[in-house]
Design a protein around this motif. Structure first.
Motif, PDB file in Angstrom:
ATOM      1  N   SER A 357      -4.718   9.033   7.128  1.00 57.82           N
ATOM      2  CA  SER A 357      -4.771   9.817   5.897  1.00 57.82           C
ATOM      3  C   SER A 357      -5.966  10.760   5.902  1.00 57.82           C
ATOM      4  CB  SER A 357      -4.843   8.878   4.690  1.00 57.82           C
ATOM      5  OG  SER A 357      -5.050   9.618   3.497  1.00 57.82           O
ATOM      6  N   ASP A 358      -5.806  11.895   5.231  1.00 56.55           N
ATOM      7  CA  ASP A 358      -6.912  12.833   5.060  1.00 56.55           C
ATOM      8  C   ASP A 358      -7.857  12.396   3.947  1.00 56.55           C
ATOM      9  OD1 ASP A 358      -6.027  14.512   7.057  1.00 56.55           O
ATOM     10  OD2 ASP A 358      -4.786  15.709   5.707  1.00 56.55           O
ATOM     11  N   GLN A 655       3.307  10.170   6.701  1.00 55.66           N
ATOM     12  CA  GLN A 655       2.729   9.964   8.031  1.00 55.66           C
ATOM     13  C   GLN A 655       2.500   8.484   8.318  1.00 55.66           C
ATOM     14  OE1 GLN A 655      -0.848  12.285   8.196  1.00 55.66           O
ATOM     15  NE2 GLN A 655       0.216  14.250   8.094  1.00 55.66           N
ATOM     16  N   SER A 656       1.934   7.777   7.336  1.00 58.07           N
ATOM     17  CA  SER A 656       1.654   6.354   7.533  1.00 58.07           C
ATOM     18  C   SER A 656       2.932   5.584   7.791  1.00 58.07           C
ATOM     19  CB  SER A 656       0.938   5.785   6.305  1.00 58.07           C
ATOM     20  OG  SER A 656      -0.293   6.434   6.103  1.00 58.07           O
ATOM     21  N   LEU A 657       3.978   5.907   7.036  1.00 57.40           N
ATOM     22  CA  LEU A 657       5.248   5.199   7.212  1.00 57.40           C
ATOM     23  C   LEU A 657       5.835   5.469   8.584  1.00 57.40           C
ATOM     24  CD1 LEU A 657       7.557   3.484   6.111  1.00 57.40           C
ATOM     25  CD2 LEU A 657       8.554   5.580   5.172  1.00 57.40           C
ATOM     26  N   LEU A 658       5.859   6.734   8.994  1.00 57.37           N
ATOM     27  CA  LEU A 658       6.457   7.070  10.294  1.00 57.37           C
ATOM     28  C   LEU A 658       5.682   6.422  11.441  1.00 57.37           C
ATOM     29  CD1 LEU A 658       7.318  10.859   9.768  1.00 57.37           C
ATOM     30  CD2 LEU A 658       8.877   8.898   9.741  1.00 57.37           C
ATOM     31  N   ILE A 714       1.997   2.255  -0.465  1.00 52.60           N
ATOM     32  CA  ILE A 714       2.972   1.180  -0.689  1.00 52.60           C
ATOM     33  C   ILE A 714       4.038   1.111   0.394  1.00 52.60           C
ATOM     34  CG2 ILE A 714       4.577   2.501  -2.130  1.00 52.60           C
ATOM     35  CD1 ILE A 714       3.475  -1.166  -2.602  1.00 52.60           C
ATOM     36  N   LEU A 715       4.455   2.248   0.959  1.00 50.51           N
ATOM     37  CA  LEU A 715       5.524   2.202   1.959  1.00 50.51           C
ATOM     38  C   LEU A 715       5.056   1.513   3.233  1.00 50.51           C
ATOM     39  CD1 LEU A 715       7.194   5.714   1.539  1.00 50.51           C
ATOM     40  CD2 LEU A 715       7.845   3.535   0.524  1.00 50.51           C
TER      41      LEU A 715
END
Length: 827
Positions: A357-358, A655-658, A714-715
């Motif tokens: 994350s930014d 991005q985090s989910l992918l 959350i994802l």
């Protein structure tokens, strides 16, 4: 023997062979983490999210370049005065008395004051430049004289802006007014789009409130210091409500799940150790405790409860067959360490994905949560089994009998009769059910793409009115009194100056160039719909306004401007350097330096936007206007910074989910290939989680829960926590399945027919019981976040509880059919 098998055997031998040494070692490590608890600092508010925003960086440059007036070297406090008529003589005197008492206190460092009462007094007597003189002037004036002075002062924009929207010039009445007190603070006050963090104004504004209360009436203090103070208070008050409630609920459910005081004590001790290790790590690593990190303890409790119930329940299963203490724990822990390793790795991947994350707080959340899960694995995978062996052997040596040792989920119980529902569906129509679930998931996922993304200060502030159920709590759990939200809403509703936003265009280029001012003028023509406009020209403040204003006051300057206006449109387009020199050497210098730097290399243009315009639309239009400038121009200001953060939140979630999905899929394929030689079981493990994520996204939109600074995680969290349930299920199934495939009939040497359903039945009646206990306990434990004072934590609690429930439901109901389809076509 494979390396992972050797490591597993050595770890298990240590747990079962030297349990007391393991217990003592872990307790000593816990003591080493305790000093870190005392060094944990806090950081609150929205400012922590805006620090790395490009728009915030540009805003800081603006503050540096135009510092003398645009960014005060001190700080300010607002006094909000409410009443039937705050312009009546007694109320005007009350405000001046409050300002005089503040000014007389050296520790409040008052440098200047500004108020409608002071303006009225100066209108009556221009020589009344001090607060004492203004009080004497009003005391000697009649009500009629004061009313006439108010009508005269109403021509001044500054006076009008200090009064509420219901100001009536004719009757000289208003229901509210704002006074501003400027303070001298060494080092100044950081100018950021957000609020929060450590502020030198906190102490000053607390004292100011106490001083103002001594004059009576409805006058209250408001300012960034008090906002920062409430941000910090909300963190502690939320923890003080949420943690005890979670502990009570968890204790009640664990009491039922363990049904044994000794096992309950071991489980609770392990949970406490997990929290001590994690919070100690936080302090030792120097990571501040923020609003986002409030969610970490409940998440660790969720995973820890699950691990603890599985460890004890699996051990009880083996003991129920008649196995001795150490052999029973050796067999149970051999299986569970692998399952725990799968769950831990995938959960760490899910949490660690947030480090891309930014936004700094989300990165820190990912780091702390990942370490916390690792600590949970060590404590529940090594310490708890060793402690259980040591305690059971002690009980045996004393000739006592351990009560209530029956595993959860046995077929003869009510729970045991409900758990096989998914297996029954898998027997009847597995393929049709999988197709139906797939279509439903696609629909939910598509619907969920419409989830809103927001970021605002309101997410972190307490509600205007504390809910009755929180007010009913006994001391010391009852929350404190919060005022910031009520006062913020009051200002927005009653003062025109508080309703609209402004955007700043930071222009960098040679402002002495002939067309520099024309460029500013042209950029504001035919403005977008979100900009306030008059005659198709945006309302804005810039150096052009200063030039025109000074030309109205100086005839010689007016002639210079007129000679330099080649196209006669009121904007000079020649001799600009001479105009700036004349301006900066005049009485208009300070005003000019609000909009242009002394080196003539940068300019600041401030546009007013419509009060009801959407934040995203305002920012898009601001960037469109910035693109019209001939020089490099950057849109900034509070609304732009917040939109930057909102965009970063959505990007972070995706991005985090992918990343988490990709890494988790690769890991599951590899681990099942290494463990049982069936990589395809990794896809079976992942399938229920994909269903969970789509259901969660659809639920967010259905319930109106947006992606914000906390729910953006959350994802990936759902992926990490959800794998917990399906990994336990699939790994237990793999063990049961392999055991049945390898068994042969003594009579003819052929394998038994279709070992899938016996393996599934054994899985749901064994592991299913522990999964159910874990789900009920953790949903309740995390669900108590809805009691938190700030909306953002309540939303996170609801979503996390939903995530766990969906993960459990898909693991128990969807996985059996996926397994049957896998066995039929792949396995």
């Amino acid at each position: 023997m494979a390396p992972q098998d050797r490591l597993l055997r050595r770890t298990n031998d240590l747990v079962v062979g030297r349990p007391r040494a393991v217990v003592i070692t872990f307790l000593l490590v816990t003591v080493l983490f305790v000093p870190g608890l005392a060094t944990v600092s806090t950081e609150a508010g929205t400012e922590q999210f805006t620090q790395e925003s490009p728009a915030q960086i540009a805003l800081e440059r603006v503050n540096e370049d135009f510092g003398p007036t645009f960014a005060s070297s001190g700080g300010s406090t607002q006094l909000i005065h409410r009443g039937r008529n705050v312009l009546a003589k007694p109320e005007l005197l009350r405000m001046l008395e409050a300002l005089e008492r503040l000014d007389s206190r050296d520790e409040l460092r008052v440098s200047s004051t500004s108020s409608a009462a002071g303006t009225v007094a100066i209108t009556l007597d221009p020589s009344a430049t001090t607060l004492d003189a203004q009080i004497r002037t009003l005391e000697s004036a009649s009500p009629g004289e004061i009313d006439r002075a108010i009508r005269t002062a109403a021509d001044q924009p500054g006076f009008r802006n200090q009064l509420s929207d219901d100001f009536n010039r004719q009757s000289a009445t208003a229901s509210a007014t704002i006074a501003v007190v400027q303070h001298r603070i060494p080092g100044g006050v950081d100018e950021a789009a957000g609020m929060g963090g450590e502020s030198p104004l906190v102490s000053i504004q607390r004292q100011s409130q106490r001083v103002v209360q001594t004059v009576g009436g409805d006058i209250v203090v408001f300012g960034s210091g008090l906002v920062a103070d409430e941000f910090s208070s909300v963190i502690f008050d939320s923890l003080f409500i949420v943690v005890p409630a979670a502990v009570v609920l968890i204790f009640v459910f664990l009491l039922y799940a363990y049904r044994n005081p000794v096992d309950l004590g071991l489980g609770l001790l392990s949970l406490v150790m997990t929290l001590v290790w994690t919070m100690g790590f936080l302090g030792l690593a120097g990571i501040p405790f923020t609003q986002l990190l409030i969610a970490v303890p409940p998440l660790l409790l969720a995973v820890g409860i699950d691990f603890g119930l599985h460890a004890i329940n699996r051990y009880r299963e083996e003991r129920a067959t008649g196995a001795a203490i150490r052999p029973a724990m050796a067999l149970a822990n051999r299986q569970l360490l692998v399952a725990f390793f799968i769950v831990t790795t995938t959960t760490v991947i899910g949490f660690s994905a947030n480090t891309v994350s930014d936004l700094g707080p989300i990165r820190e959340f990912g780091i702390v949560a990942a370490f916390g899960i690792l600590f949970t694995f060590l404590i529940f995978g090594i310490f708890l089994p060793a402690a259980k062996v040591a305690v059971d052997e002690l009980v045996d040596s004393l000739g006592l009998t351990m009560p209530f040792q029956r595993p959860l989920g046995r077929e003869e119980t009510l729970l045991g009769s409900v758990l096989p529902l998914g297996v029954e569906i898998a027997r009847r129509a597995p393929t049709a059910f999988v197709v139906l679930v797939l279509l439903g998931s696609l629909g939910a996922g598509y619907y969920g793409t419409g989830v809103d993304t927001t970021f605002s200060q309101d997410d972190f502030l307490p509600p205007e009115e504390t809910p009755a159920y929180l007010e009913a709590l006994p001391e010391p759990f009852r929350p404190g009194e919060y005022t910031v939200t009520e006062r913020t809403n009051f200002l927005e509703e009653n003062f025109e100056t508080a309703q609209g936003d402004t955007v700043v265009i930071y222009v960098q280029g040679p402002m002495r160039q002939d067309d520099a001012l024309e460029s500013i003028q042209r950029a504001g023509q035919n403005p977008p719909d979100t900009f306030v406009a008059t005659d198709r020209t945006a309302d804005f403040e810039s150096i052009i306004g200063v030039v025109r204003s000074h030309a109205d006051q100086s005839a010689s300057f007016a002639r210079l401007v007129d000679r330099s206006d080649v196209d006669d449109d009121g904007v000079p387009d020649d001799n600009l350097e001479a105009i700036y020199d004349a301006l900066l050497s005049s009485s208009a210098r300070d005003r000019a330096l609000q909009f242009i730097t002394e080196d003539l290399r940068s300019a600041r243009v401030v546009y007013t936007t419509e009060a009801d315009a959407e934040q995203g639309a305002v920012v898009g239009d601001a960037r469109t206007v910035a693109d019209r400038y001939r020089f490099e121009a950057t849109a900034t200001g509070g609304v732009v910074v917040f939109q930057d953060v909102a965009d970063a939140i959505l990007a972070s979630a995706v991005q985090s989910l992918l990343i988490a999905l990709t890494l988790t899929a690769v890991f599951l394929l590899a681990i099942y290939r290494a463990l049982v030689g069936r990589a395809s079981l990794g896809l079976v493990n992942l399938a229920p989680i994909l269903v969970t994520i789509t259901l969660l996204a659809g639920s967010m939109r259905f319930f109106g829960l947006p992606f914000n600074a906390l729910t953006a995680t959350i994802l990936s969290i759902s992926l990490g926590l959800g794998i917990d349930y399906s990994a336990h299920f699939v790994h237990r199934f793999a063990d049961e399945y392999e055991a049945r495939v390898e068994s042969v009939s003594v009579a003819d040497g052929t394998p038994p027919a279709n070992p899938v359903f016996p393996a599934l039945t054994a899985t749901v009646t064994g592991t299913g019981g522990a999964l159910t206990g874990s789900m009920v306990t953790t949903v309740s434990g995390i669900g108590v976040l809805v009691l938190a004072i700030t909306p953002i934590l309540g939303q996170f609690g609801v979503l996390t509880a939903l995530s766990i429930f969906y993960s459990y439901l898909t693991a128990m109901v969807v996985t059996p059919s996926v397994v049957v389809v896998w066995a039929r076509y792949i396995g």
